[in-house]
Scaffold this motif. Structure first.
Motif: not given
Length: 915
Positions: A445-448, A482
């Motif tokens: 998961q890129q967000s975290d 990212e």
């Protein structure tokens, strides 16, 4: 008399010694050596580890296949041998023998037809006696994967023959027994070697196709189907008890057939009106049927019924011909046109459940893609769709998609990820994947920046890596997007653990989240700046054993050494070193049934020849010598260097020196770069004509020093970032090495590096000559351009990836201008040679034209080479040789005071082009 004889003998000895010294005197490489320099490829070990094969091929012309008995060192060489394959029993090896290059060339000059041209042969070598057999005009051959005592090969018909001239042969190489069938158009052999199936065509008034099977063990032959329709996609299953194929008639009716060994004939199982088939859909002729490993499932493709093509009664001049670009098109017109052929052949995966006699559609127009384990025997597959994000993906680097879990038994799907950024695959590839035991979906998961596990039976996603204190993403990422994760190494015993990489080490992670992650390599990698990666020596096994000892490749980021270590799965600890040297190791291969390994290793000086030894790299011995002629030529050495840049970054680079340097002499230096290349310290560069960049071996052999600096980037300032690293590094080299001629410095690079050179010479005059390949010169006009090879918009490059501006032309207008060389062309005082080709599919060649015209308008010394119909990097050999000549003529003139060639002084008028 004795004295005279003695004097003569002494003179003769001195003469021999002197001429021997002369013969041993090394000479610089020249452009005539390219044809004599070889590459090595396709090394293979027999399953029992006794035999090894490899190819040595010149860059142009006829090569050799070598086969060696490692037990007694017997070796054979086959002129023009290619694509060797050992029988699983190691009783023989088969290979193609290509026609002579000169004979093919003459055939082209004589305008021979395809069938009249010289054709490849099949060669078979029985082992261990090395007895040769050859067979003419062979287009393909198959050796079954298991217990193979036979080879099946397909001969090409002679030019004067009809279809019946195409024949299939079943050969036992040991006793030379052969069975032949005529008029064969297609064939398939089961992996276990028991079943041979083939299609025969009988041409009388009307062609009749007969599908036959032949049991290699019992020698029984069976006709399973006859038809007037075209037959495609013939496929036997692994066990040799089933067969599938597709028929296609003149009315575009397509039928999938299936046969089992207990049936007298094949039966049609899927057609347009089969339950489960979408309305107005058909079996696709563009997807070959595939059996699952256990033989219970048959995968195939479907597609919408092709629309009828209306009769064409218009002349070409009576037709309109237009591409309509619409702002809401999911794909822009250039992308649609590039993909048009593939889209016309697109098929959607379906499955036939053999025991239940039913079809299930898996993919469709809403979820077009299905990823199925190559074993194909599980319950689940992964599906995905980019369709909701096509417009966004054309501007961003996210490659977003929705991801689904698909039940193969009934085709039901459940969306498990929305707008996932990254790829989707099975096992160890991709950012989202299904575990080989099908118990978990694991994704990054890129967000975290964490890895998550989702049980396929349901439940909440589990953060697996929050407790890992090290970054699991690219720590050197310096683009406005990212960073990607380092990835996954593999899975342990039925999904018990998953192995996840950080930059240096490997973590053993419980996919249930119940156990804390454990560093399998005990942090040894990070502590010593050694990058460990799993080496899969048994690719047929989906799992690692929970107590297995695994082999790891090792690369020391600081020193550039490489080698191999071992670690046990059940005992996380400092890995045990097997070998670590100041060389570059290539990934090894292991014999399937023996403790024998083959690998290659190189340095800048040493060609990556082939070595063999034990699986622990003991008893190593070299078995190839692909380029012995290198000893006749001056080469060079490489040194790892470090300095602090103008941005206060500690950087590394490589500096290459000529062999036998004169301490009293100053040497010109060429700076070459492309982002970060210091990890390539031990790459061996054979002399080869340029596709776009300098050949380092050629340069140092001819008295140049070559400096290769690493470049880190600051978002929004790619030009200044290049300046900070390259100019500071060049000045550091001048301070460290007295023998560099500071008055004769050149710079060269291609594409992204070509852009930076075009920008650098607007900011510094330290380089006496510059060569830039395919440079972007105007980021504003390039921003709206197209990468014609893919049809993609170039916008994402500037906003999120390599060009690193980090915003749109409206958000960051000044950054686009400040990083565009064309706006500062008046500052250029460095003579510039460019190459930009008119079929460049990556950087539109008008970028080179813009810079050339600006410099020409300002009366700056500039030349541009446009190789007609060539792409971003040259592909045609004569063009590559020509560029090599011109590039060094350019540098020799400016950096060595050599006379300027006529093309530089007078140009080449169009009237004299190619003369």
């Amino acid at each position: 008399m004795r004295i005279q004889k003695h004097a003569f003998f002494t003179l003769f000895c001195l003469f021999c010694l002197f001429t021997g010294i002369l013969r041993a005197e090394k000479v610089p490489l020249d452009h005539d050596v390219y044809d004599s320099w070889n590459t090595l490829s396709r090394q293979k070990l027999s399953d029992d580890g006794r035999y090894i094969s490899w190819e040595v091929n010149p860059q142009q012309g006829d090569g050799w296949l070598f086969i060696k008995d490692l037990q007694n060192d017997q070796k054979d060489s086959i002129p023009r041998g290619r694509h060797a394959s050992f029988a699983s029993t190691s009783g023989f090896v088969a290979f193609f023998i290509e026609p002579e290059t000169e004979a093919v060339r003459q055939g082209k000059l004589d305008e021979l037809s395809r069938l009249e041209m010289p054709q490849q042969k099949l060669g078979v070598l029985t082992l261990p006696d090395f007895t040769h057999q050859t067979f003419d005009r062979v287009q393909s051959f198959v050796i079954p994967e298991e217990q193979a005592e036979h080879i099946v090969y397909h001969s090409i018909r002679l030019p004067e023959d009809t279809l019946e001239g195409s024949s299939l042969h079943l050969l036992n190489p040991v006793n030379s027994e052969t069975i032949t069938w005529q008029g064969v158009t297609d064939y398939s052999v089961s992996e276990n070697g028991h079943l041979l199936a083939f299609v025969q065509a009988d041409q009388n008034d009307e062609t009749i196709y007969t599908i036959q099977t032949y049991d290699i063990l019992t020698k029984n032959s069976t006709t399973v189907h006859e038809t007037r329709d075209e037959v495609k996609g013939l496929q036997a299953d692994h066990q040799g008890i089933q067969l599938a194929f597709i028929t296609h008639d003149e009315n575009d009716s397509v039928t999938l057939y299936h046969w089992q060994e207990d049936q007298k004939s094949a039966r049609s199982i899927v057609y347009s009106y089969t339950a489960g088939m979408h309305d107005d859909w058909v079996v696709s002729i563009n997807a070959r049927p595939e059996f699952s490993k256990d033989g219970k499932l048959l995968f195939f493709g479907t597609a919408p019924q092709p629309l009828p093509v209306p009769a064409d009664t218009l002349l070409p001049e009576e037709k309109h011909n237009v591409d309509v670009w619409h702002y809401r098109d999911p794909l822009i017109q250039p992308m649609q046109l590039v993909r048009l052929s593939d889209e016309k052949k697109r098929s959607y995966r379906a499955v036939y459940h053999i025991d239940d006699d039913r079809m299930v559609q898996l993919a469709d127009t809403k979820m077009p893609e299905i990823v199925i384990d190559n074993k194909g025997g599980g319950q689940y597959a992964m599906g995905y769709s980019l369709l909701p994000y096509l417009i966004q993906n054309s501007f961003e680097s996210g490659d977003y998609r929705d991801v689904y879990l698909v039940d193969i038994s009934d085709g039901t799907r459940k969306q498990i990820l929305e707008k996932h950024r990254g790829s989707v695959h099975l096992s160890t590839r991709g950012d989202a994947r299904l575990s080989p035991g099908e118990n978990y979906l694991i994704y990054y998961q890129q967000s975290d920046r964490n890895w998550y596990s989702l049980p396929v039976t349901g439940g909440e996603a589990i953060n697996l890596t929050a407790a890992i204190p090290m970054p699991l993403y690219d720590e050197l990422h310096d683009a406005p997007s990212e960073p990607d994760p380092y990835g996954i190494a593999g899975w342990v015993d039925n999904d018990l653990y998953v192995l996840i990489y950080d930059r240096f080490d490997i973590w053993k992670v419980d996919p249930t989240g119940a156990e804390d992650p454990i560093c399998l390599t005990n942090g040894y990698g990070r502590a010593n700046q050694i990058r460990f990666r799993y080496v899969n020596l048994n690719p047929d096994e989906p799992f690692l054993g929970r107590r297995e000892q695994i082999t790891l490749s090792a690369f020391a980021e600081r020193t550039k050494q490489s080698g191999f270590y071992q670690v046990r799965m059940h005992r996380p600890d400092n890995p045990d070193k097997l070998v670590m040297e100041d060389v570059r190791y290539f990934n090894p291969v292991k014999a399937k049934d023996a403790d024998v390994m083959a690998w290659r290793k190189s340095t800048f000086t040493d060609f990556p020849d082939l070595w063999v030894g034990g699986s622990d790299f003991t008893h190593a011995r070299q078995v190839s010598n692909a380029n012995p002629q290198q000893a006749q030529y001056l080469w060079g050495e490489v040194q790892l260097v470090e300095w602090v840049s103008f941005a206060n970054d500690s950087l590394q680079g490589l500096i290459y020196f000529p062999e036998k340097m004169d301490s009293e002499k100053k040497y010109p230096m060429i700076v070459y770069f492309y982002e970060r290349l210091s990890d390539r310290k031990h790459v061996h560069y054979i002399p080869t004509p340029s596709r776009s960049t300098i050949n380092i071996s050629y340069a140092v052999s001819n008295g140049y020093i070559v400096f290769v600096p690493d470049i880190p980037y600051i978002i929004g300032y790619p030009g200044q970032s290049a300046y900070n690293a390259i100019v500071s590094g060049t000045k550091a080299m001048l301070n460290q090495f007295d023998f560099i001629d500071r008055d004769n410095l050149g710079i060269q690079g291609q594409s992204w590096a070509g852009y930076q050179i075009a920008w650098l010479i607007t900011r510094t005059d330290m380089f006496k000559a510059a060569m830039a390949g395919a440079p972007v010169s105007n980021m504003i006009s390039a921003y709206g351009g197209i990468r014609w090879s893919t049809g993609m918009s170039r916008i994402y490059q500037y906003e999120e990836t390599q060009s690193r501006i980090g915003g749109t032309i409206w958000d960051q207008t000044l950054r686009y201008i400040e990083n565009s060389p064309v706006f500062f062309a008046d500052r250029v005082n460095t003579p510039l040679l460019m190459m930009h080709n008119d079929a460049d599919g990556a950087v539109p060649w008008y970028q080179g034209i813009e810079y050339f015209m600006a410099l020409r308008r300002l009366n700056k010394p500039v030349w541009m080479l446009n190789y007609n119909d060539e792409a971003h990097n040259l592909t045609r050999w004569p063009n590559r040789v020509d560029l090599s000549h011109r590039m060094f003529e350019f540098f020799d003139h400016y950096l060595k005071d050599a006379p300027a060639p006529l093309w530089m002084t007078d140009g080449v008028p169009a009237m004299k082009k190619n003369m």
